[in-house]
Design a protein around this motif. Structure first.
Motif, short mmCIF file in Angstrom:
data_model
loop_
_atom_site.label_atom_id
_atom_site.label_comp_id
_atom_site.label_asym_id
_atom_site.label_seq_id
_atom_site.Cartn_x
_atom_site.Cartn_y
_atom_site.Cartn_z
N MET A 56 0.82 -1.20 0.00
CA MET A 56 0.00 0.00 0.00
C MET A 56 0.87 1.27 0.00
O MET A 56 0.52 2.25 -0.65
N LYS A 57 1.96 1.22 0.74
CA LYS A 57 2.85 2.36 0.84
C LYS A 57 3.44 2.75 -0.53
O LYS A 57 3.48 3.94 -0.86
N PRO A 58 3.89 1.79 -1.36
CA PRO A 58 4.41 2.17 -2.68
C PRO A 58 3.35 2.84 -3.56
O PRO A 58 3.66 3.76 -4.32
N LEU A 59 2.10 2.39 -3.47
CA LEU A 59 1.03 3.01 -4.25
C LEU A 59 0.79 4.46 -3.84
O LEU A 59 0.60 5.34 -4.69
N LEU A 60 0.79 4.71 -2.53
CA LEU A 60 0.62 6.08 -2.05
C LEU A 60 1.80 6.95 -2.47
O LEU A 60 1.62 8.12 -2.84
N LEU A 61 2.98 6.40 -2.44
CA LEU A 61 4.17 7.13 -2.86
C LEU A 61 4.10 7.49 -4.35
O LEU A 61 4.36 8.63 -4.73
N ILE A 62 3.71 6.55 -5.17
CA ILE A 62 3.57 6.79 -6.61
C ILE A 62 2.47 7.82 -6.87
O ILE A 62 2.66 8.75 -7.66
N ALA A 63 1.34 7.65 -6.20
CA ALA A 63 0.22 8.58 -6.38
C ALA A 63 0.61 10.00 -5.97
O ALA A 63 0.29 10.97 -6.67
N SER A 64 1.31 10.13 -4.86
CA SER A 64 1.70 11.48 -4.41
C SER A 64 2.70 12.11 -5.38
O SER A 64 2.63 13.30 -5.65
N HIS A 65 3.61 11.32 -5.92
CA HIS A 65 4.57 11.85 -6.88
C HIS A 65 3.89 12.25 -8.19
O HIS A 65 4.23 13.28 -8.78
N LEU A 66 2.94 11.46 -8.65
CA LEU A 66 2.20 11.80 -9.87
C LEU A 66 1.37 13.06 -9.67
O LEU A 66 1.30 13.91 -10.56
N LEU A 67 0.75 13.18 -8.51
CA LEU A 67 -0.03 14.38 -8.21
C LEU A 67 0.88 15.62 -8.17
O LEU A 67 0.54 16.67 -8.71
N THR A 68 2.04 15.49 -7.55
CA THR A 68 2.99 16.60 -7.49
C THR A 68 3.47 16.97 -8.89
O THR A 68 3.58 18.16 -9.22
N LEU A 69 3.74 15.98 -9.72
CA LEU A 69 4.17 16.23 -11.09
C LEU A 69 3.07 16.96 -11.88
O LEU A 69 3.34 17.94 -12.57
N ALA A 70 1.83 16.50 -11.76
CA ALA A 70 0.72 17.13 -12.47
C ALA A 70 0.51 18.57 -11.99
O ALA A 70 0.30 19.48 -12.80
N LEU A 71 0.59 18.77 -10.69
CA LEU A 71 0.42 20.12 -10.13
C LEU A 71 1.55 21.04 -10.61
O LEU A 71 1.30 22.18 -10.99
N GLY A 72 2.77 20.54 -10.61
CA GLY A 72 3.91 21.33 -11.09
C GLY A 72 3.78 21.69 -12.56
O GLY A 72 4.08 22.81 -12.96
N PHE A 73 3.31 20.75 -13.37
CA PHE A 73 3.11 21.02 -14.79
C PHE A 73 2.05 22.10 -14.98
O PHE A 73 2.25 23.05 -15.74
N ALA A 74 0.91 21.97 -14.30
CA ALA A 74 -0.17 22.95 -14.42
C ALA A 74 0.30 24.33 -13.97
O ALA A 74 0.01 25.34 -14.62
N LEU A 75 1.04 24.37 -12.88
CA LEU A 75 1.56 25.65 -12.40
C LEU A 75 2.54 26.25 -13.40
O LEU A 75 2.54 27.45 -13.65
N GLY A 76 3.36 25.41 -14.02
CA GLY A 76 4.31 25.87 -15.03
C GLY A 76 3.62 26.45 -16.24
O GLY A 76 4.03 27.49 -16.78
#
Length: 155
Positions: free
Chosen positions: A1-21
């Motif tokens: 479960m921990k790896p899934l949360l880690l992947i999800a949080s990184h993908l969310l951060t990447l998407a947010l960074g792209f949108a902000l950019g």
């Protein structure tokens, strides 16, 4: 479960960074906006005036314009503000539009004037031979994302 949360949080951060950019980059690379004095002294008297308003149907918190638009035979200018964004184009239209659907329907009848590169005031020269009297509306459109920004009817 921990790896899934880690992947999800990184993908969310990447998407947010792209949108902000996408939102911030046009602001960072925008040239200096013309001053009110430059707009008034650099252009002949406007034949028409209009107003960009925030309350149009397809304008929203991220897609809007406000201020005084002046149309002369040589240029279209704005003393006001636009919501920042990429790839803004200025169009002249034979009909007033305030929705993306209407813009897309009428686009073949419109004239693409040029690029809008500043978000506080702008001057966009009209191409040689363009008669703004053949149109009645000026529109700012985001070409990359097919987003309606604002429009103003001038005659």
């Amino acid at each position: 479960m921990k790896p899934l949360l880690l992947i999800a949080s990184h993908l969310l951060t990447l998407a947010l960074g792209f949108a902000l950019g996408v939102y911030v980059l046009p602001i960072l690379i925008a040239p200096d906006a013309p001053t009110l004095q430059q707009i008034q002294s650099g252009l002949p008297a406007a034949q028409w005036t209009a107003t960009f308003r925030r309350d149009l149907k397809d304008s929203d918190a991220l897609h809007w314009g406000e201020g005084a638009v002046s149309i002369s035979p040589q240029a279209v200018s704005l003393v006001g503000k636009l919501a920042p964004g990429p790839d803004y184009k200025l169009y002249l239209s034979p009909e007033f539009v305030e929705t993306e659907a209407d813009f897309k329907r009428l686009k073949p009848q419109m004239l693409r004037v040029g690029d809008v590169k500043t978000f506080n005031n702008f001057i966009v020269p009209l191409p040689q031979g363009v008669d703004p009297a053949k149109f009645n509306t000026v529109i700012v459109w985001c070409e990359t994302f097919s987003e309606f920004i604002t429009a103003a009817k001038y005659q």
